[in-house]
Structures are given as structure tokens and as C-alpha cells.
Design an enzyme around this catalytic site. Structure first.
Site, PDB file in Angstrom:
ATOM      1  N   HIS A 179      19.651 -36.728  -4.739  1.00  0.00           N
ATOM      2  CA  HIS A 179      18.756 -37.186  -4.500  1.00  0.00           C
ATOM      3  C   HIS A 179      17.182 -37.201  -4.269  1.00  0.00           C
ATOM      4  O   HIS A 179      15.781 -37.055  -2.892  1.00  0.00           O
ATOM      5  CB  HIS A 179      19.207 -36.336  -2.311  1.00  0.00           C
ATOM      6  CG  HIS A 179      20.939 -36.891  -2.778  1.00  0.00           C
ATOM      7  ND1 HIS A 179      21.105 -38.086  -3.083  1.00  0.00           N
ATOM      8  CD2 HIS A 179      21.981 -36.530  -2.614  1.00  0.00           C
ATOM      9  CE1 HIS A 179      22.652 -38.432  -2.172  1.00  0.00           C
ATOM     10  NE2 HIS A 179      23.100 -36.905  -2.011  1.00  0.00           N
ATOM     11  N   CYS A 190       0.640  -1.035  -0.063  1.00  0.00           N
ATOM     12  CA  CYS A 190      -0.252   0.153   0.235  1.00  0.00           C
ATOM     13  C   CYS A 190       1.169   1.282   0.106  1.00  0.00           C
ATOM     14  O   CYS A 190       1.752   1.294   0.448  1.00  0.00           O
ATOM     15  CB  CYS A 190      -0.975   0.332   1.131  1.00  0.00           C
ATOM     16  SG  CYS A 190      -2.128  -1.549   1.610  1.00  0.00           S
ATOM     17  N   LYS A 242       7.005  -4.519  -4.013  1.00  0.00           N
ATOM     18  CA  LYS A 242       8.320  -3.642  -4.052  1.00  0.00           C
ATOM     19  C   LYS A 242       8.835  -3.275  -1.975  1.00  0.00           C
ATOM     20  O   LYS A 242       9.790  -4.014  -2.092  1.00  0.00           O
ATOM     21  CB  LYS A 242       8.301  -2.725  -4.703  1.00  0.00           C
ATOM     22  CG  LYS A 242      10.035  -1.905  -5.014  1.00  0.00           C
ATOM     23  CD  LYS A 242      10.798  -2.596  -5.479  1.00  0.00           C
ATOM     24  CE  LYS A 242      12.571  -3.037  -5.224  1.00  0.00           C
ATOM     25  NZ  LYS A 242      13.260  -3.614  -5.670  1.00  0.00           N
ATOM     26  N   ASN A 290      -1.852   2.533   6.059  1.00  0.00           N
ATOM     27  CA  ASN A 290      -1.130   1.296   5.515  1.00  0.00           C
ATOM     28  C   ASN A 290      -0.845   0.696   6.981  1.00  0.00           C
ATOM     29  O   ASN A 290      -0.631   1.135   8.059  1.00  0.00           O
ATOM     30  CB  ASN A 290       0.806   2.349   5.325  1.00  0.00           C
ATOM     31  CG  ASN A 290       0.262   2.728   3.312  1.00  0.00           C
ATOM     32  OD1 ASN A 290      -0.557   2.800   3.014  1.00  0.00           O
ATOM     33  ND2 ASN A 290       1.853   2.701   3.151  1.00  0.00           N
ATOM     34  N   GLY A 291      -0.873  -0.357   6.111  1.00  0.00           N
ATOM     35  CA  GLY A 291       0.011  -1.384   7.613  1.00  0.00           C
ATOM     36  C   GLY A 291      -1.104  -2.587   7.769  1.00  0.00           C
ATOM     37  O   GLY A 291      -2.319  -2.606   7.240  1.00  0.00           O
ATOM     38  N   GLU A 294      18.644 -17.447  -6.600  1.00  0.00           N
ATOM     39  CA  GLU A 294      18.037 -16.037  -7.330  1.00  0.00           C
ATOM     40  C   GLU A 294      18.110 -16.097  -9.184  1.00  0.00           C
ATOM     41  O   GLU A 294      16.873 -14.946  -8.741  1.00  0.00           O
ATOM     42  CB  GLU A 294      19.735 -15.019  -7.521  1.00  0.00           C
ATOM     43  CG  GLU A 294      19.904 -13.696  -7.116  1.00  0.00           C
ATOM     44  CD  GLU A 294      18.061 -13.056  -7.156  1.00  0.00           C
ATOM     45  OE1 GLU A 294      17.551 -13.508  -5.863  1.00  0.00           O
ATOM     46  OE2 GLU A 294      17.576 -12.163  -7.560  1.00  0.00           O
ATOM     47  N   LYS A 325      14.531 -15.056  -9.525  1.00  0.00           N
ATOM     48  CA  LYS A 325      14.025 -14.065 -10.609  1.00  0.00           C
ATOM     49  C   LYS A 325      12.799 -14.252 -12.046  1.00  0.00           C
ATOM     50  O   LYS A 325      11.953 -13.842 -12.472  1.00  0.00           O
ATOM     51  CB  LYS A 325      15.361 -12.974 -11.159  1.00  0.00           C
ATOM     52  CG  LYS A 325      16.045 -12.545 -10.596  1.00  0.00           C
ATOM     53  CD  LYS A 325      16.031 -11.174 -10.134  1.00  0.00           C
ATOM     54  CE  LYS A 325      14.710 -10.965  -9.119  1.00  0.00           C
ATOM     55  NZ  LYS A 325      15.124 -11.203  -8.028  1.00  0.00           N
ATOM     56  N   GLU A 368       9.366 -15.008 -10.281  1.00  0.00           N
ATOM     57  CA  GLU A 368       8.536 -13.615  -9.979  1.00  0.00           C
ATOM     58  C   GLU A 368       7.918 -12.961 -11.524  1.00  0.00           C
ATOM     59  O   GLU A 368       6.877 -12.193 -11.345  1.00  0.00           O
ATOM     60  CB  GLU A 368       9.962 -12.633  -9.303  1.00  0.00           C
ATOM     61  CG  GLU A 368       9.684 -12.481  -8.051  1.00  0.00           C
ATOM     62  CD  GLU A 368      10.870 -12.065  -7.870  1.00  0.00           C
ATOM     63  OE1 GLU A 368      12.063 -11.274  -7.395  1.00  0.00           O
ATOM     64  OE2 GLU A 368      10.436 -10.764  -6.724  1.00  0.00           O
ATOM     65  N   TRP A 423      -2.986  -2.893  -1.393  1.00  0.00           N
ATOM     66  CA  TRP A 423      -2.581  -4.259  -1.358  1.00  0.00           C
ATOM     67  C   TRP A 423      -2.743  -4.767  -1.372  1.00  0.00           C
ATOM     68  O   TRP A 423      -2.800  -4.818  -0.031  1.00  0.00           O
ATOM     69  CB  TRP A 423      -0.633  -4.417  -1.776  1.00  0.00           C
ATOM     70  CG  TRP A 423      -0.217  -5.473  -2.779  1.00  0.00           C
ATOM     71  CD1 TRP A 423       0.078  -6.208  -3.162  1.00  0.00           C
ATOM     72  CD2 TRP A 423       0.184  -6.686  -1.005  1.00  0.00           C
ATOM     73  NE1 TRP A 423       0.262  -7.436  -3.279  1.00  0.00           N
ATOM     74  CE2 TRP A 423       0.115  -7.956  -2.093  1.00  0.00           C
ATOM     75  CE3 TRP A 423      -0.501  -6.998   0.063  1.00  0.00           C
ATOM     76  CZ2 TRP A 423       0.730  -9.035  -2.131  1.00  0.00           C
ATOM     77  CZ3 TRP A 423       0.049  -8.282   0.433  1.00  0.00           C
ATOM     78  CH2 TRP A 423       0.675  -9.527  -0.293  1.00  0.00           C
ATOM     79  N   ARG A 437       5.555   0.094  -6.187  1.00  0.00           N
ATOM     80  CA  ARG A 437       5.443  -0.532  -4.526  1.00  0.00           C
ATOM     81  C   ARG A 437       4.344  -2.077  -4.888  1.00  0.00           C
ATOM     82  O   ARG A 437       4.271  -3.262  -4.393  1.00  0.00           O
ATOM     83  CB  ARG A 437       4.937   0.034  -3.656  1.00  0.00           C
ATOM     84  CG  ARG A 437       6.118   1.304  -3.602  1.00  0.00           C
ATOM     85  CD  ARG A 437       5.810   2.513  -2.520  1.00  0.00           C
ATOM     86  NE  ARG A 437       4.662   1.923  -1.210  1.00  0.00           N
ATOM     87  CZ  ARG A 437       4.810   1.516   0.434  1.00  0.00           C
ATOM     88  NH1 ARG A 437       6.850   2.132   0.087  1.00  0.00           N
ATOM     89  NH2 ARG A 437       4.682   1.290   1.178  1.00  0.00           N
TER      90      ARG A 437
HETATM   91  C1  AGP Z   1      13.020  -9.374  -5.155  1.00  0.00           C
HETATM   92  O1  AGP Z   1      12.900 -10.281  -6.376  1.00  0.00           O
HETATM   93  C2  AGP Z   1      11.845  -9.996  -4.407  1.00  0.00           C
HETATM   94  N1  AGP Z   1      11.225  -8.738  -5.225  1.00  0.00           N
HETATM   95  C3  AGP Z   1      11.988 -10.033  -3.400  1.00  0.00           C
HETATM   96  O2  AGP Z   1      11.436 -11.504  -2.935  1.00  0.00           O
HETATM   97  C4  AGP Z   1      12.337  -9.293  -1.536  1.00  0.00           C
HETATM   98  O3  AGP Z   1      14.021  -9.329  -2.518  1.00  0.00           O
HETATM   99  C5  AGP Z   1      11.947  -9.679  -0.509  1.00  0.00           C
HETATM  100  O4  AGP Z   1      10.911  -9.482  -0.423  1.00  0.00           O
HETATM  101  C6  AGP Z   1      12.744  -8.712   0.826  1.00  0.00           C
HETATM  102  O5  AGP Z   1      12.294  -7.525   0.327  1.00  0.00           O
HETATM  103  P1  AGP Z   1      13.509  -6.711   1.095  1.00  0.00           P
HETATM  104  O6  AGP Z   1      14.879  -6.644   0.239  1.00  0.00           O
HETATM  105  O7  AGP Z   1      13.737  -4.793   1.039  1.00  0.00           O
HETATM  106  O8  AGP Z   1      14.018  -5.986   2.540  1.00  0.00           O
END
Ligand code: AGP
Length: 628
Positions: free
Chosen positions: A523, A2, A623, A100-101, A500, A504, A507, A74, A27
């Protein structure tokens, strides 16, 4: 997640609110709304989906109000429907609130209000707030500020709110309880937002509210108070950010721009933290790295524990490798969300590091706070020492830790972290080298060699982008139609890079992807392989190169299409094993993760872009993850 924007001043509020909300789009959100006050009435306009839906609705109305609040939602409580979008109003539509929150005790409050006759129009936790404020104001001569102040103690949870009232079109009240809210100071106009990006076009004079603080904003100025009602004296600071930093600058997506910014980010890191006067052969008596860390934080460490989520957790795994191998300090990495509820046994002389690109991740912040709290009042060697690693030095993280390493990546807009990951890993190289120097676990000559390796990274990333971009884009076409699963494998320092690469891809392309230490395939996961499941193997020359190649061969024997990420020096030989080879410049294994991740970012990007997906704002993601 949010986003909040608020405005009071002399201009038309709606335009400022909507353009502010556009700057918070990155965000992540699923509905939006604004509320303004004209002629003693609150006008509230909301729309489901993207902001252009809201903009279109606003354009149908004439609205010259000079005060307003806006929100991108959100969904947490209640579906992403228009009636759940903020702002929320009380029954008589005299109070409008954005939040927010999460209000954790909203169910009890809602029950209580319903029993008193209040009718709710949404399923949100937020709606209790305007009803409670209106209740405080009803039949009393309380100011809006005092009504909000009396309401806050009834709310449990982490939140930031902005409030306006139909009867008081000259004031906007904001409050912060563990969710960020920043005030912006203009000439006869004032702003508030949950993120600095929304303020940048208007002002660089900003002030972040701390937990337990609230503000009354009027066209004449801003008054800051504690929740207890004491007037506080606080001063804005000037940001050195340039609004252009958050523009796309001709790139199709922010994510691509941010991948291309990585050489510059690494250069800035090197310039900021490497001591130019340190020369290995001169027996210097100062650290090669200047992170400004105190002896209190660094001396006599017996253990390091790192807390992070998502991509930051992957960067932390690389960090663990470096801290253990270079500085010889036993290091653990925990998901912040797990650590919160199952903290580890207390180890004396522990340094706790929180890693987060947003600096706002609720789980990471709460885990750090919990760690501080449980070590309070213990003997000195058990007390908390907290270090933060982030690119957002103005964020909540800074308020929680003793010391911050600013990774110098600047703001990242694409939801998929790229340049912030590389910058976090750089932060760990510097920390490991600083600690290795202090503890004398490496010779100066070895430290010098590693530094030389790090200095080589910017042109090497440039080379990857220059030589691989077209090839990777072409390769990406092969995976946009029928591919449903990908497997990534790596070992040692490059296992986190496999993780990673998989994150990526899932996501932004919505292709299912998993990563395994290459030796683990046999395994269990190997059962998944057939000609429909491509396998990406990170095979950088070094201690585990031959092992990874053997593990890749095992996958090939099960008909998997094999994509190798390897050094240009090994490319010819690798072509015997891999169907496709993504090459990076040859470097020593210790430096290789930063290079190996770049082609994986590019592969994920191109697959998603060719599929026509919303690369910068993938579905369901945010974000800045400010809820648990
Ligand atoms: C990364 O591509 C993601 N969007 C997500 O995993 C992110 O790294 C995670 O939410 C942690 O966020 P932060 O680094 O702001 O704490």
C-alpha cells in the site's frame, strides 16, 4: 539525560563526584562539570563532551574540598557548550546549583532578573536558580535551606536541584519536584544522586526524596523537610544490589552483555511469578501466576489502556495482543506523549498500565498522573486503577501507580533497551495469564501449555546466541558501508518485533530503518524497494506465516535483499525465499516474539560495533528521558 551527584564528608569530593558521574554516563550527556568549596570560594570546573575532558581539567588543579556537586548535562536550553554546562553560579559566585529537569517559567524569571541588573553567562533555564537564591540571601540572615525553600515556589516545572554555597562549606541542599533525587548514607559522609548507580560503590543505605521534599546534608547527618518547612521523619532502606551488576564483566559493550543476560532474566521472571504448585490437571483453585494483584485492580475489567514510549511501547503492543487474545479484554496502547494531550473517552472499569524501563520517563509519568487526576472524584467504576511495569521498583513510577510488576531485569546500562524489553514482554505474559485464569477465558490445560512454552524460553535464547552469534556478526559486515535504509516487516504478534528490530538498528547504527505490518508494504512502502534496501521479514510459523512469506516474495521481486527470521524447523524451506536466514528454535507462534527479537538485537549490535560507533551511548539519546 542529565545526571546529578553530590558529596559531603571527609574524603576529597572531586574524585567521588567524577566517578559518580562516570556511573551516570549511560544516561546520555554532552557536557559536564563540578563545583566544590575551598577557602570560602566556589571552584567550578566544566568541560564540553565526554567526562575524560573534565577529568583532565580537574587533574591540573589541587583540590582537597570535602563538599561538592557534579552534573552531566543533556542539552535542552542552549547548545552543548562549556558555558551552558552545570554547575551554574550567581553573579558573585557565592552559590552553585546543578539541576535536572526543566524550569518552564525561566524566561519570565530571566527577564525579571535582567531588569534588576543580573548578567547571565549561559542560555540555560538553570541559571535563574543561583541568582534567585543569592537574591534571597542578600542582606538577610536566612539559612541556605530557607533561601532555597523560598526560591522553589518561584520555579515552575519538573526538577531536582543540588545547591552549595561558598560561605557555608558544611552543608549541601537538595530538593525534588518531580525529578528523582536519591540520598546515600555512609559513615560520616553523605551522597546524593539522580540515579542509584552513582551511589552503589559507596553505600547501599539509600532514601529517595518524594516530590515536594528537600534535604539539608552536613557531615553530621541529613535532615529532611517538606517544601512547607516541616521536618520529616524518614528512614533509609538497604538496597540488595551488587555493584558488579553494573560492570561490563568482560563484554565489549554493555548492550552485548545485556543481550547475553536475557536467558537469566527470563529464568528469574519465571521463578518469581509462576506458582510452582499450580498443575493444570489438578484443577487448582488459585492462579498459576502470582503477581500480587488485588481484586480491586483486576476484577470486572472492561478495558485496559497501556501508556508507554519507545521500546516499552513495542513491548506494550505485544502485551495488547496477549491481553486481548488470552484474557479477552479490549486493550489500547498509546504513546504516553500523545495521551497526555489527547486523552481517550472515559471507559468504566479501565485498568491503566504504565510501562517504562527507567521508571522515570517524564511523558509516561505525566500521562499516568493526568489519568489519575481526571478520574478523581468520579463514580467508583470510573476511578483510576494504575499498574506499573518496570525493572526499577525504586523509581518515580512506583510513587505514581497503585501496584507495580517488577520485571526482574535489574538495571540496564546500554541506552538501547534489550533485556528490559524481553522482561516487559514476560510481564505481559504473566498478566495475561493471571487475568485469563481469573476470568476463565482459557482452560487450565491451555494455560498449562503456554506456561510450558514460557519455561522453554531461557535455553532457547541460549541456543540462538550459541548458534547464531558468529553468523550474524559475519552478515553484519555486509551492511556497514553502503546501506542507508532497512525495512522490517512482520504480522500479528510479531509486528511489534519488526518495530523493535527497526528501532534497535536506527538507534545504534544510525541507519534509517522503518517497520511495517507485512501486508501494508504493497500500500505504499514497496515503492522504496530496490537492491540497496534490505528487508528483514519475521516469518515465524503460525497463523500468518504463509502471508509473511508471500509479502517477502513481493519484496524480493523488487530486488530487495531478504533476511528472514524464522524457526529452525522451517529453515530449509525458508532458504528458497530468503537470501539470509536467521533461525530461532521452533515454538508456538504465541511464544515466538521473545525469540524472534534476539537475532534482531544481535544484528543491530554487530552492525554498530563493526562501524565503530558508541553502541552504549548513541548520539543524542538518553537512557532516562526525564524531559517532555
Ligand atoms: C529503547 O532502546 C530506547 N532507548 C527508547 O526508545 C526507550 O525505550 C524510551 O525512551 C522509553 O524509555 P522507558 O522505557 O524508560 O520509559
Amino acid at each position: 539525560m542529565c545526571g546529578i551527584v553530590g558529596y559531603i564528608g571527609t574524603q576529597t569530593a572531586t574524585e567521588i563526584l567524577i566517578s559518580g558521574l562516570e556511573r551516570l554516563e549511560y544516561r546520555g550527556y554532552d557536557s559536564a562539570g563540578v563545583a566544590t568549596v575551598s577557602e570560602g570560594k566556589i571552584q567550578c570546573v566544566k568541560a564540553k563532551g565526554k567526562l575524560y575532558n573534565l577529568r583532565e581539567k580537574l587533574e591540573r588543579e589541587v583540590n582537597h574540598s570535602q563538599i561538592g556537586i557534579g552534573h552531566t548535562r543533556w542539552a535542552t536550553h542552549g547548545k552543548p557548550e562549556e558555558h551552558n554546562a552545570h554547575p551554574h553560579l550567581d553573579t558573585l559566585e557565592g552559590i552553585a546549583v546543578v539541576q535536572n529537569g526543566i524550569i518552564e517559567n525561566y524566561r519570565e524569571l530571566r527577564e525579571e532578573l535582567i531588569q534588576q541588573g543580573t548578567e547571565f553567562t549561559s542560555e540555560t533555564d538553570t541559571e535563574v536558580i543561583p541568582h534567585l537564591i543569592a537574591q534571597c540571601l542578600h542582606g538577610s540572615d536566612l539559612s541556605l535551606l530557607d533561601a532555597v525553600r523560598q526560591t522553589i515556589p518561584r520555579l515552575k516545572g519538573a526538577f531536582a536541584i543540588a545547591v552549595i554555597s561558598a560561605e557555608r562549606p558544611y552543608e549541601l541542599i537538595v530538593a525534588r519536584q518531580q525529578a528523582p533525587i536519591i540520598l546515600g548514607f555512609g559513615q560520616g559522609e553523605f551522597f546524593c544522586a539522580s540515579d542509584i548507580t552513582a551511589l552503589l560503590p559507596h553505600t547501599r543505605a539509600v532514601l529517595s526524596l518524594d516530590n515536594g521534599e528537600m534535604a539539608r546534608m552536613t557531615p553530621l547527618g541529613v535532615e529532611i523537610y517538606s517544601f512547607a518547612g516541616d521536618r520529616l521523619s524518614k528512614f533509609p532502606r538497604t538496597l540488595d544490589w551488587n555493584p558488579v551488576q553494573v560492570e561490563k564483566q568482560g563484554f565489549r559493550h554493555y548492550m552485548l552483555k545485556e543481550i547475553y543476560e536475557q536467558p537469566a532474566v527470563v529464568r528469574t521472571c519465571l521463578e518469581s511469578y509462576l506458582n510452582p504448585n499450580w498443575h493444570a490437571d489438578e484443577q487448582p483453585d488459585f492462579s498459576p501466576v502470582n503477581l500480587g494483584l488485588t481484586a480491586h485492580l483486576c476484577d470486572n475489567l472492561e478495558h485496559i489502556q497501556i501508556l508507554a514510549c519507545g521500546t516499552s511501547w513495542h513491548a506494550s503492543l505485544v502485551g495488547k495482543y496477549l491481553l486481548e487474545q488470552l484474557a479477552n479484554i479490549p486493550t489500547t496502547v498509546d504513546y504516553a506523549s500523545e495521551f497526555r494531550y489527547s486523552p481517550k473517552p472515559l471507559i468504566p472499569n479501565t485498568l491503566t498500565i504504565g510501562v517504562t524501563q527507567s521508571g522515570e520517563t517524564a511523558d509516561t509519568i505525566a500521562a499516568l498522573e493526568a489519568e489519575r487526576a481526571r478520574r478523581e472524584n468520579l463514580e467508583p467504576k470510573l476511578q483510576a486503577k494504575l499498574l506499573g511495569i518496570t525493572n526499577r521498583p525504586e523509581s518515580t513510577l512506583a510513587q505514581v501507580v497503585d501496584r507495580l510488576i517488577n520485571t526482574q531485569a535489574g538495571i540496564e546500562i546500554g541506552v538501547a533497551a534489550t533485556k528490559t524489553f524481553v522482561a516487559q514482554v514476560m510481564g505481559f505474559y504473566f498478566l495475561a495469564l493471571d487475568l485469563a485464569y481469573r476470568r476463565q477465558t482459557l482452560s487450565n490445560q491451555r494455560i498449562g501449555e503456554i506456561i510450558e512454552g514460557l519455561r522453554g524460553i531461557p535455553p532457547q535464547i541460549e541456543k540462538i546466541i550459541e548458534t547464531q552469534a558468529d553468523y550474524i556478526e559475519e552478515l553484519a559486515h555486509d551492511f556497514t558501508q553502503e546501506t542507508e535504509d532497512f525495512i522490517f516487516i512482520g504480522r500479528g504478534i510479531n509486528f511489534p518485533i519488526a518495530l523493535e528490530g527497526a528501532l534497535k538498528l536506527k538507534e545504534i547504527s544510525y541507519i534509517h530503518a522503518e517497520a511495517y505490518p507485512a501486508g501494508e508494504m504493497k500500500h505504499g512502502p514497496i515503492a522504496l524497494l530496490d537492491h540497496k534496501v534490505p528487508v528483514v521479514a519475521i516469518a515465524m510459523p503460525g497463523s500468518v506465516y504463509e502471508k509473511v512469506i508471500s509479502n517477502a516474495q513481493e519484496a524480493k521481486a523488487r530486488d530487495a535483499r531478504l533476511i528472514g527470521v524464522t524457526s529452525a524447523m522451517n529453515a530449509q524451506e525458508a532458504a528458497h525465499t530468503f537470501n539470509d536466514v536467521l533461525t530461532v528454535p521452533g515454538v508456538e507462534e504465541l511464544i515466538s516474539p521473545i525469540l524472534a527479537v534476539v537475532p534482531l538485537q544481535m544484528l543491530a549490535y554487530h552492525i554498530a560495533a563493526i562501524k565503530g560507533l558508541d553502541v552504549d551511548q548513541p548520539r543524542n539519546l538518553a537512557k532516562s528521558v526525564t524531559v517532555e
